[in-house]
Design a protein around this motif. Structure first.
Motif, PDB file in Angstrom:
ATOM      1  N   SER A  94       0.807  -1.220   0.000  1.00 24.41           N
ATOM      2  CA  SER A  94       0.000   0.000   0.000  1.00 24.41           C
ATOM      3  C   SER A  94       0.843   1.275   0.000  1.00 24.41           C
ATOM      4  CB  SER A  94      -0.922   0.017   1.229  1.00 24.41           C
ATOM      5  OG  SER A  94      -0.162  -0.009   2.425  1.00 24.41           O
ATOM      6  N   TYR A  95       2.100   1.198  -0.429  1.00 28.78           N
ATOM      7  CA  TYR A  95       2.942   2.404  -0.481  1.00 28.78           C
ATOM      8  C   TYR A  95       2.583   3.245  -1.697  1.00 28.78           C
ATOM      9  CZ  TYR A  95       5.646   0.071   3.103  1.00 28.78           C
ATOM     10  OH  TYR A  95       6.025  -0.547   4.270  1.00 28.78           O
ATOM     11  N   ASP A  96       2.603   4.566  -1.520  1.00 27.29           N
ATOM     12  CA  ASP A  96       2.304   5.426  -2.664  1.00 27.29           C
ATOM     13  C   ASP A  96       3.552   6.053  -3.277  1.00 27.29           C
ATOM     14  OD1 ASP A  96       2.776   7.463  -0.746  1.00 27.29           O
ATOM     15  OD2 ASP A  96       0.632   7.586  -0.317  1.00 27.29           O
ATOM     16  N   VAL A  97       4.712   5.870  -2.650  1.00 27.97           N
ATOM     17  CA  VAL A  97       6.000   6.243  -3.235  1.00 27.97           C
ATOM     18  C   VAL A  97       6.989   5.125  -2.944  1.00 27.97           C
ATOM     19  CG1 VAL A  97       7.966   7.839  -3.187  1.00 27.97           C
ATOM     20  CG2 VAL A  97       5.640   8.744  -3.035  1.00 27.97           C
ATOM     21  N   VAL A  98       7.663   4.657  -3.977  1.00 31.61           N
ATOM     22  CA  VAL A  98       8.717   3.657  -3.817  1.00 31.61           C
ATOM     23  C   VAL A  98       9.979   4.219  -4.466  1.00 31.61           C
ATOM     24  CG1 VAL A  98       9.493   1.313  -4.342  1.00 31.61           C
ATOM     25  CG2 VAL A  98       7.064   1.756  -3.871  1.00 31.61           C
ATOM     26  N   THR A  99      11.084   4.210  -3.727  1.00 35.72           N
ATOM     27  CA  THR A  99      12.332   4.725  -4.278  1.00 35.72           C
ATOM     28  C   THR A  99      13.329   3.592  -4.476  1.00 35.72           C
ATOM     29  OG1 THR A  99      13.291   5.202  -2.097  1.00 35.72           O
ATOM     30  CG2 THR A  99      12.001   6.950  -3.152  1.00 35.72           C
ATOM     31  N   ALA A 100      14.056   3.674  -5.580  1.00 36.65           N
ATOM     32  CA  ALA A 100      15.163   2.745  -5.855  1.00 36.65           C
ATOM     33  C   ALA A 100      16.312   3.620  -6.356  1.00 36.65           C
ATOM     34  CB  ALA A 100      14.757   1.701  -6.880  1.00 36.65           C
ATOM     35  N   PHE A 101      16.968   4.294  -5.413  1.00 33.69           N
ATOM     36  CA  PHE A 101      17.997   5.262  -5.770  1.00 33.69           C
ATOM     37  C   PHE A 101      19.262   4.610  -6.326  1.00 33.69           C
ATOM     38  CE2 PHE A 101      15.686   8.027  -2.606  1.00 33.69           C
ATOM     39  CZ  PHE A 101      15.278   8.982  -3.535  1.00 33.69           C
ATOM     40  N   HIS A 102      19.358   3.280  -6.212  1.00 29.66           N
ATOM     41  CA  HIS A 102      20.531   2.572  -6.744  1.00 29.66           C
ATOM     42  C   HIS A 102      20.114   1.579  -7.826  1.00 29.66           C
ATOM     43  CE1 HIS A 102      22.889   4.301  -3.488  1.00 29.66           C
ATOM     44  NE2 HIS A 102      21.883   3.985  -2.689  1.00 29.66           N
ATOM     45  N   ALA A 103      19.074   1.918  -8.570  1.00 30.23           N
ATOM     46  CA  ALA A 103      18.523   0.991  -9.563  1.00 30.23           C
ATOM     47  C   ALA A 103      19.538   0.599 -10.629  1.00 30.23           C
ATOM     48  CB  ALA A 103      17.295   1.602 -10.229  1.00 30.23           C
ATOM     49  N   ALA A 104      20.517   1.481 -10.902  1.00 25.87           N
ATOM     50  CA  ALA A 104      21.503   1.196 -11.947  1.00 25.87           C
ATOM     51  C   ALA A 104      22.836   0.753 -11.367  1.00 25.87           C
ATOM     52  CB  ALA A 104      21.705   2.443 -12.809  1.00 25.87           C
ATOM     53  N   ASP A 105      22.833   0.408 -10.083  1.00 26.46           N
ATOM     54  CA  ASP A 105      24.113   0.097  -9.437  1.00 26.46           C
ATOM     55  C   ASP A 105      23.940  -1.101  -8.524  1.00 26.46           C
ATOM     56  OD1 ASP A 105      26.725   0.315  -8.624  1.00 26.46           O
ATOM     57  OD2 ASP A 105      26.555   2.346  -7.839  1.00 26.46           O
ATOM     58  N   ARG A 106      24.298  -0.950  -7.254  1.00 28.64           N
ATOM     59  CA  ARG A 106      24.210  -2.045  -6.278  1.00 28.64           C
ATOM     60  C   ARG A 106      22.743  -2.275  -5.921  1.00 28.64           C
ATOM     61  NH1 ARG A 106      23.226  -2.493  -1.075  1.00 28.64           N
ATOM     62  NH2 ARG A 106      22.732  -0.272  -1.025  1.00 28.64           N
ATOM     63  N   THR A 107      22.205  -3.411  -6.320  1.00 23.42           N
ATOM     64  CA  THR A 107      20.797  -3.683  -6.044  1.00 23.42           C
ATOM     65  C   THR A 107      20.621  -5.061  -5.428  1.00 23.42           C
ATOM     66  OG1 THR A 107      20.441  -4.542  -8.276  1.00 23.42           O
ATOM     67  CG2 THR A 107      19.989  -2.204  -7.914  1.00 23.42           C
ATOM     68  N   SER A 108      19.726  -5.154  -4.478  1.00 22.20           N
ATOM     69  CA  SER A 108      19.393  -6.428  -3.850  1.00 22.20           C
ATOM     70  C   SER A 108      18.015  -6.918  -4.273  1.00 22.20           C
ATOM     71  CB  SER A 108      19.418  -6.276  -2.323  1.00 22.20           C
ATOM     72  OG  SER A 108      20.688  -5.860  -1.870  1.00 22.20           O
ATOM     73  N   PHE A 109      17.266  -6.057  -4.958  1.00 24.19           N
ATOM     74  CA  PHE A 109      15.889  -6.375  -5.291  1.00 24.19           C
ATOM     75  C   PHE A 109      15.665  -6.222  -6.792  1.00 24.19           C
ATOM     76  CE2 PHE A 109      16.151  -4.427  -1.053  1.00 24.19           C
ATOM     77  CZ  PHE A 109      15.832  -5.546  -0.297  1.00 24.19           C
ATOM     78  N   GLY A 110      14.720  -6.985  -7.318  1.00 16.95           N
ATOM     79  CA  GLY A 110      14.466  -7.002  -8.746  1.00 16.95           C
ATOM     80  C   GLY A 110      13.331  -6.096  -9.159  1.00 16.95           C
ATOM     81  N   PRO A 111      13.129  -5.933 -10.477  1.00 13.64           N
ATOM     82  CA  PRO A 111      12.058  -5.071 -10.997  1.00 13.64           C
ATOM     83  C   PRO A 111      10.671  -5.436 -10.472  1.00 13.64           C
ATOM     84  CG  PRO A 111      13.576  -5.671 -12.750  1.00 13.64           C
ATOM     85  CD  PRO A 111      13.966  -6.478 -11.555  1.00 13.64           C
TER      86      PRO A 111
END
Length: 241
Positions: A94-111
């Protein structure tokens, strides 16, 4: 040149040296989306929690997910009790904002995680390095690839990444995020804490990695011993259908 060989604690170095370099990016994204009271925000790959702290200071209700357990523990020590940070993506969608500030770098989670946690119409922010010619750090990224014996990355198309995740891009921006360090040793520790050099450290002698980072920093050392690296970061704002 003799390498510094300073004992490193990557999670602490990220918290104390490197994380603050991205404050302009966090501020720009939050201002664009009007993050404030009433916002329910989830930060993916939230590091040691500075971006979450900034969102909470704006009045948002925030939570974070971070795959590095050492960073999770540090985040928990610096965030208010009301802010939860876990190694896994929350089941709450139920979040209305999700941030992935490292989407092009170190990531632990997928699309897929981007949409699973967001409600319909939610905003998702994806961010990463800007154009190579606008990033003084670009030679360091290529160095990391060479030391890890891997093909240089062509860079991440954030808009395409959003589409693959089932999102609808609605905007984009660029933000100046210069990397400034008190001295060369701090620069080495900060850069190593990003995770960019993790594969290189595993593939070769860590002392050699540190030595080559120091040599690559030569153009950015100032007469007073500080290190200054101008950078531009990109971000894309997308919406959940």
């Amino acid at each position: 040149m003799t390498p510094t060989l300073v004992p490193h604690h990557p999670a602490r170095d990220w918290a104390e040296i490197q994380e603050r370099m991205l404050v302009p990016l966090y501020e720009a994204a939050y201002a664009r989306l009007g993050v404030g009271p009433g916002t329910r925000l989830l930060g993916l790959d939230c590091g040691t929690g500075l971006a979450l702290l900034m969102a909470a200071a704006r009045g948002a209700s925030v939570a974070g997910a971070e795959g590095d357990h050492a960073r999770v523990e540090l985040a928990r020590t610096r965030l208010p009790d009301a802010v939860t940070v876990t190694p896994d993506v929350p089941a709450d969608g139920s979040y209305d904002v999700v941030t992935a500030f490292h989407a092009a770098d170190r990531t632990s989670f997928g699309p897929a995680d981007l949409t699973r946690v967001a409600q319909s119409g939610a905003a998702v922010v994806l961010a990463g390095w800007g154009p190579p010619e606008r990033c003084a750090t670009e030679p360091l990224l290529r160095l990391a690839d060479r030391l890890a014996d891997r093909r240089p990355s062509p860079g991440t198309d954030l808009g395409a990444l959003a589409v693959r995740a089932g999102l609808r891009p609605v905007g984009a921006g660029r933000v100046a995020c210069p990397f400034g360090y008190a001295d060369e040793a701090s620069a080495v520790r900060g850069l190593l804490s990003t995770g960019v050099f993790d594969a290189a450290v595993r593939a070769t002698d860590p002392a050699q990695v540190e030595k080559e980072i120091e040599e690559a920093l030569a153009p950015y050392r100032r007469p007073d011993g500080t290190v200054w690296m101008p950078n531009v970061f990109r971000y894309v704002v997308a919406r959940v259908a």
